[in-house]
Write an enzyme that holds these catalytic residues in place. Structure first.
Site, PDB file in Angstrom:
ATOM      1  N   THR A  73      -3.157 -37.081 -33.989  1.00 23.80           N
ATOM      2  CA  THR A  73      -2.649 -36.768 -32.639  1.00 23.80           C
ATOM      3  C   THR A  73      -3.608 -37.340 -31.590  1.00 23.80           C
ATOM      4  OG1 THR A  73      -1.526 -34.785 -33.404  1.00 23.80           O
ATOM      5  CG2 THR A  73      -2.059 -34.872 -31.060  1.00 23.80           C
ATOM      6  N   ASN A 147       7.839 -39.771 -40.576  1.00 29.30           N
ATOM      7  CA  ASN A 147       7.465 -38.496 -41.195  1.00 29.30           C
ATOM      8  C   ASN A 147       8.663 -37.696 -41.699  1.00 29.30           C
ATOM      9  OD1 ASN A 147       7.491 -38.597 -38.235  1.00 29.30           O
ATOM     10  ND2 ASN A 147       7.397 -36.386 -38.322  1.00 29.30           N
ATOM     11  N   SER A 195      -4.626 -39.923 -40.442  1.00 25.23           N
ATOM     12  CA  SER A 195      -4.985 -38.512 -40.430  1.00 25.23           C
ATOM     13  C   SER A 195      -5.511 -38.133 -41.804  1.00 25.23           C
ATOM     14  CB  SER A 195      -3.723 -37.709 -40.096  1.00 25.23           C
ATOM     15  OG  SER A 195      -3.978 -36.335 -40.222  1.00 25.23           O
ATOM     16  N   HIS A 197      -5.591 -34.968 -43.261  1.00 22.87           N
ATOM     17  CA  HIS A 197      -4.924 -33.924 -44.055  1.00 22.87           C
ATOM     18  C   HIS A 197      -3.621 -34.367 -44.691  1.00 22.87           C
ATOM     19  CE1 HIS A 197      -1.835 -32.191 -41.094  1.00 22.87           C
ATOM     20  NE2 HIS A 197      -2.511 -33.015 -40.340  1.00 22.87           N
ATOM     21  N   THR A 233     -20.362 -34.602 -30.841  1.00 27.23           N
ATOM     22  CA  THR A 233     -21.054 -34.512 -32.129  1.00 27.23           C
ATOM     23  C   THR A 233     -20.031 -34.544 -33.260  1.00 27.23           C
ATOM     24  OG1 THR A 233     -22.807 -33.240 -31.088  1.00 27.23           O
ATOM     25  CG2 THR A 233     -22.653 -33.087 -33.498  1.00 27.23           C
ATOM     26  N   CYS A 320      12.072 -26.286 -34.073  1.00 22.01           N
ATOM     27  CA  CYS A 320      12.330 -25.065 -33.334  1.00 22.01           C
ATOM     28  C   CYS A 320      11.343 -24.998 -32.179  1.00 22.01           C
ATOM     29  CB  CYS A 320      12.114 -23.894 -34.276  1.00 22.01           C
ATOM     30  SG  CYS A 320      12.714 -22.365 -33.626  1.00 22.01           S
TER      31      CYS A 320
HETATM   32  N1  PMP Z   1       1.949 -38.991 -36.640  1.00 20.97           N
HETATM   33  C1  PMP Z   1       2.785 -38.647 -37.625  1.00 20.97           C
HETATM   34  C2  PMP Z   1       3.821 -39.625 -38.083  1.00 20.97           C
HETATM   35  C3  PMP Z   1       2.665 -37.389 -38.222  1.00 20.97           C
HETATM   36  O1  PMP Z   1       3.500 -37.045 -39.209  1.00 20.97           O
HETATM   37  C4  PMP Z   1       1.650 -36.510 -37.768  1.00 20.97           C
HETATM   38  C5  PMP Z   1       1.457 -35.162 -38.415  1.00 20.97           C
HETATM   39  N2  PMP Z   1       2.386 -34.225 -38.089  1.00 20.97           N
HETATM   40  C6  PMP Z   1       0.817 -36.917 -36.728  1.00 20.97           C
HETATM   41  C7  PMP Z   1       0.991 -38.166 -36.194  1.00 20.97           C
HETATM   42  C8  PMP Z   1      -0.276 -36.018 -36.199  1.00 20.97           C
HETATM   43  O2  PMP Z   1      -1.331 -35.953 -37.118  1.00 20.97           O
HETATM   44  P1  PMP Z   1      -2.463 -34.817 -37.025  1.00 20.97           P
HETATM   45  O3  PMP Z   1      -1.898 -33.610 -37.692  1.00 20.97           O
HETATM   46  O4  PMP Z   1      -3.631 -35.391 -37.773  1.00 20.97           O
HETATM   47  O5  PMP Z   1      -2.797 -34.603 -35.604  1.00 20.97           O
END
Ligand code: PMP
Length: 392
Positions: A73, A147, A195, A197, A233, A320
């Site tokens: 993000t 996504n 990202s 995670h 940091t 939602c």
């Molecule tokens: N871009 C896409 C295509 C995503 O699927 C996501 C995650 N929901 C993000 C950006 C945002 O990533 P993060 O959770 O690391 O902020």
């Protein structure tokens, strides 16, 4: 409520990899600040630099091109908030691309996607070739994979055209990294977001890759970290976990065909008891792990809740917001009618997903098909057609 859980929402967040957990635990006890010159500081610095090299390797970049952020993000906000005069975006982009584009002072040109979920990048060419005037500092932001549908976008072709016409290119590779091979150099883009995670690292870490020779002013200022490109940091434990996850995800790329096998099994099983379902983006090239299944006249929200009670985690292809359910902006941008979009659930798999997980889901959906009648869709659709830029 079932105690044994089946997690099929890897696109929202992947489970933490053991390698990432181990790296984070080790890094938590490293004393000092990566900017300090003493031995403690140098040890912490080495953890950050090792992770940088690992992340760079995952996406075929130089370590010096990796700038750590708090996630994709932030990376997307950074890329889109630079001093652009003109931004081209497709309506299927993640909200963290669309929202900063809308907020920026730049002129924003939104182009559509086809029903197959592929961004119609030829619209950019039409615009550029039609407008005789200089475009100024222009950016194309095109995600690598969606996504919700998993549809893979034509990033390298777009970058080739953009380079010929002096446009910069950003790609949000959040869902693609660790799921398809990426070569930052060969892609020809200037900026790339990833990202941690989504590939089995911790939440709250990510990176913006900035191609050597490309310039972008910092979003966060007030410190010399990340070679003056991102102040603050460093979150060393998260960065170390991200690096370890990147290495493991690179090794797991070899297992993609196995994941595709389970995804295909899922889709063919569902078609047996619900032939009316439509798989969104099925005719396009897709990530092996993602299936967006739209069940006409069903409510995705209801399906997600029923599956959750059965111990299965998937997500709705609709979002939602403030308690109001609206059609997914991605499916809307693809021109999917809202009564179909409202029944869209996203199932996303990962390297530890197996046959049993898929069969548990299909058995639960089959039971729903047998015991309930279609309940959603058209009636809800009339209530709200508003575009909601949410979803993970
Ligand atoms: N871009 C896409 C295509 C995503 O699927 C996501 C995650 N929901 C993000 C950006 C945002 O990533 P993060 O959770 O690391 O902020």
């Amino acid at each position: 409520m079932s105690e044994v859980r089946t997690y099929l929402d890897w696109n929202a967040s992947a489970p933490l990899r053991p390698e990432a957990r181990a790296a984070m635990i080790a890094a938590l006890d490293a004393v000092g600040n990566a900017s300090s010159v003493h031995a403690e500081g140098r040890r912490v610095r080495s953890l950050v630099e090792e992770a940088r090299a690992r992340v760079a390797k995952l996406v075929g970049a130089k370590p010096s091109e990796v700038v750590f952020t708090s996630g994709a993000t932030e990376a997307n906000n950074w890329a889109l908030s630079a001093d652009w005069d003109l931004i081209f975006v497709c309506g299927i982009e993640h909200a963290s691309v669309l929202a900063p584009a809308c907020r920026s002072a730049a002129r924003v040109i939104e182009f559509p996607a086809g029903q197959d979920g592929v961004a119609q990048v030829e619209r950019i060419a039409e615009f550029v070739l039609r407008s005789g005037a200089p475009l100024g500092r222009a950016l194309v932001s095109l995600q690598m994979a969606n996504n919700e549908t998993g549809v893979i976008q034509p990033v390298s072709q777009t970058a080739m055209f953009a380079r010929e016409h002096g446009l910069s290119v950003h790609t949000d590779a959040t869902q693609a990294a660790g799921r398809v091979p990426i070569n930052f150099r060969a892609l020809g883009v200037d900026l790339l977001s990833i990202s941690s995670h989504k590939l089995g690292g911790p939440k709250g870490a990510g990176a913006l890759l900035i191609r050597e020779g490309s310039e972008i002013e910092p979003l966060i200022v007030g410190g010399g970290q990340e070679r003056r490109r991102r102040a603050g940091t460093e979150n060393v434990a998260a960065i170390a976990g991200f690096g370890a996850a990147a290495t493991a995800a690179l090794a797991d790329l070899q297992r993609v065909h196995e994941i595709a096998k389970w995804r295909d099994l899922l889709e063919s099983e569902i078609r047996c008891f619900a032939p009316e379902v439509a798989v969104m983006g099925a005719s396009a090239e897709r990530l092996a792990n993602t299936s967006c299944i739209a069940w006409p006249r069903r409510s995705a929200e209801t399906l997600v809740i029923k599956l959750d009670l059965d111990g299965i985690a998937v997500s709705a292809g609709s979002a939602c917001s403030s308690g109001k359910v609206g059609a997914s902006h991605v499916l809307a941008a693809m021109g999917v009618p809202s009564d179909i979009a409202r029944g869209a659930i996203r199932v996303s798999l990962g390297p530890t997903t197996g046959r049993d997980d898929v069969l548990r889901l299909t058995a639960a959906l089959s039971a729903i098909a047998q015991t309930t009648v279609a309940d959603g869709g058209a009636a809800d659709a009339a209530a709200s057609d508003e575009r909601i830029l949410e979803g993970v």
